[in-house]
Design an enzyme around this catalytic site. Sequence first.
Site, PDB file in Angstrom:
ATOM      1  CG  HIS A 260      25.918   1.581 -34.199  1.00  0.00           C
ATOM      2  ND1 HIS A 260      24.886   1.211 -34.869  1.00  0.00           N
ATOM      3  CD2 HIS A 260      25.766   1.051 -32.888  1.00  0.00           C
ATOM      4  CE1 HIS A 260      24.274   0.192 -34.224  1.00  0.00           C
ATOM      5  NE2 HIS A 260      24.731   0.144 -33.006  1.00  0.00           N
TER       6      HIS A 260
ATOM      7  CD  GLU B 256      25.191   3.066 -38.011  1.00  0.00           C
ATOM      8  OE1 GLU B 256      24.627   2.408 -37.370  1.00  0.00           O
ATOM      9  OE2 GLU B 256      26.417   2.588 -38.113  1.00  0.00           O
TER      10      GLU B 256
ATOM     11  CB  CYS C  37      25.829  -3.020 -33.708  1.00  0.00           C
ATOM     12  SG  CYS C  37      25.082  -3.208 -31.869  1.00  0.00           S
TER      13      CYS C  37
END
Length: 224
Positions: free
Chosen positions: A178, A180, A87
């Site tokens: 994202h 994660e 990002c």
Amino acid sequence: MIYREDSRRNTIGVLDLQGGVCEHLEHLERLGIACKRVKEPLDFEGVAGLILPGGESTCLSRLIRIFHLEGCILDAFQKGMKIWGTCAGAILLATGILGERPHLGLIDMDIERNGFGSQLDSFCIEAALPELSADPVPLTFIRAPKIRRVGSDVRILLQLQDYIVAAENDRVLVTVFHPELTPCIVFHKHFVHKCGICCTPEDDLADSDAQWNSRSWMRLAPHV
């Protein structure tokens, strides 16, 4: 700054200035990878790959300068360190930013900030990515940018409609979403392999997947 070309590098670092630092570290730990926070020049010692988390790109760029890390990142990169930007991290790595001056400029691409809209336009989807996974990969977009162009040395990993959301060259990986913030470790595993580090076999990750899901706020996020 300590980053010797002949030093043994077997650790993945996560830039600890802003964004999902803990989440990236958790994913790397699930892969059995040595990982650490990177916040000052000495932290670059032994780092084979550096993750630039999401956040706000202008703020993140300013923090990098305040902590005197820009030269450290560029020096380590020149000496072989790989970099992954998610990002806002991807924005920092682009050679071109629509309407703005570039920051680190380490991958030949043009990117548009907030290409998907505001925070209220954030969303989650699944996409097929056969190069990296036999199963659909969950993607979380939070005020995400759009990659509008890539250079001839950049490989597109994933494209949705008329925009690119994941790409890489030999040294740099970028994702506008994202990874994660989902239980999926596909992109972390890909980056670890890109850095030349072995990780835990996939069959050994089932229990940790379940544990991560049970405590993850993403199970409450709307899916489209």
